[in-house]
Structures are given as C-alpha cells and as structure tokens.
Design a protein around this motif. Structure first.
Motif, PDB file in Angstrom:
ATOM      1  N   ASP A   1      -0.528  40.062 -23.957  1.00  0.00           N
ATOM      2  CA  ASP A   1      -0.361  39.041 -25.220  1.00  0.00           C
ATOM      3  C   ASP A   1      -0.471  39.835 -26.480  1.00  0.00           C
TER       4      ASP A   1
ATOM      5  N   ARG B   1       9.077  38.586 -21.818  1.00  0.00           N
ATOM      6  CA  ARG B   1       7.957  37.930 -22.366  1.00  0.00           C
ATOM      7  C   ARG B   1       7.609  38.655 -23.765  1.00  0.00           C
ATOM      8  N   ARG B   2       7.731  40.097 -23.783  1.00  0.00           N
ATOM      9  CA  ARG B   2       7.507  41.044 -25.013  1.00  0.00           C
ATOM     10  C   ARG B   2       8.918  41.737 -25.354  1.00  0.00           C
TER      11      ARG B   2
END
Length: 201
Positions: free
Chosen positions: A29, A126-127
């Motif tokens: 994250d 996601r990233r």
C-alpha cells in the motif's frame, strides 16, 4: 462440476494466488521509503522502535525439528534456525497479511545476494507506480539477500528476504513472503545451505 474440472479450477486458483504473491513487495500500500529506507537498509543496528523480542537471540528450540531446519512461526512472527543440542537461533520476521499467507514445507532452492525485484502483473495492476524491474541494492524491497523456496523442484514464488522497511518486522503486512532485517537475513543466508528444509506454520 466434474472432479477433473474441479481439480483444474483448484489448480488455476492456486496458480493465481501464487502469481499474486510473487515479487514480495516492500508493502502493498505504500511506495518505497526513499533515503530513510536506504539508511535503515545499510544499518548494522536494530531500530530503537523495534521490540526486543524481534531481535536475534539464541533460545531453547521450541520446534522439535532436526538441526539445520528453518521453522517459521507466522502467528508469533519468528523464524527459528534449529541448532544442535536443543538450541535454535530465533529471528523476528514480517509475514504475509491476511489473504496472502502460506504454510507448508519447502526447501531452499536458490540463494541470491542483493537480488533484483520484478513485480508480477497483478501487483502492477494494483500499484502502477511501481517499476517493471528494480536492480538489487539498498532501495530494493527484497533487501540484501533472498532465499527462494522450492517444492518438488519448482519455485513456490515465496522467499525469505531482507527488507528496507525494518519496522515492518513483527507485523503481517507483506505480500506473502518472509522478510527480515537486512543484517539478520545476511546472517541466516551465511548459515543456511542450498537444500535446507523450511517449514512455514
């Protein structure tokens, strides 16, 4: 669904999960921590904020396994290297967050110093800010050393590796691999031969 189709579906799910876990990102994250991460990566001392129980120490072996075996207790966040005479070296580790963990037996099938990091496609989705490849070095999420876990001669896509985020030790927040303080992973790397048995509980 037939038994054969069910098994194929199970295999596909397992492969997808493994691919998701491959790459062992620093965190899922947050981006790399920059110069502060480099300083920690090169440090030879434990961060003062790291609880004492996650610092390397020799203990009475709690595993009952044969000397030379690595046992990872994912609940307690410890890695044990079993020694002769009922002793073990205990290291603090970071483990996979919920949904990204893995348990079972494997062997050390490859060892690398300052390994390159290649995020898998699922992680890049996601990233998208992550690089397609990062050369080994102090800013690399895999840290100073990596031991690649194999089962039945095949890469499980799980690793025991260093980290440039030492304050994640003792926590469950990785993408599935086992992370260690860099100088701890160097110490383990030098003690563990190819083919060593690894048990993840």
């Amino acid at each position: 669904m037939t038994t054969r189709r069910f098994r194929i579906a199970q295999a596909a799910l397992a492969l997808t999960a493994a691919m998701t876990l491959a790459g062992c990102s620093a965190t899922m994250d947050s981006p790399n921590a920059g110069s502060e991460a480099v300083a920690f990566a090169m440090s030879k001392t434990y961060p003062s904020a790291l609880p004492v129980q996650y610092r390397k120490t020799e203990v009475v072996d709690p595993t009952g396994e044969t000397p030379g075996t690595i046992v990872i207790d994912t609940a307690e966040k410890y890695l044990y290297l079993v020694e002769p005479d009922g002793k073990a070296i205990r290291y603090g580790v970071g483990v996979g967050k919920e949904g990204f963990g893995w348990t079972g037996e494997a062997k050390v099938g490859n060892k690398q110093e300052w390994p390159d990091w290649v995020p898998p496609p699922e992680m890049l989705e996601r990233r998208p800010d992550l690089p397609l490849r990062m050369s080994g070095g102090p800013e690399n999420p895999l840290g100073a050393r990596a031991m690649y876990l194999y089962r039945d001669g095949k890469d499980t896509l799980f690793r025991i590796h260093g980290t440039n985020e030492p304050l994640t030790i003792g926590k469950a927040m990785s993408s599935g691999c086992i992370r260690m303080i860099n100088f701890d992973v160097v110490d383990l790397y030098e003690r563990v031969p190819m083919g060593a048995k690894v048990i993840v509980r």
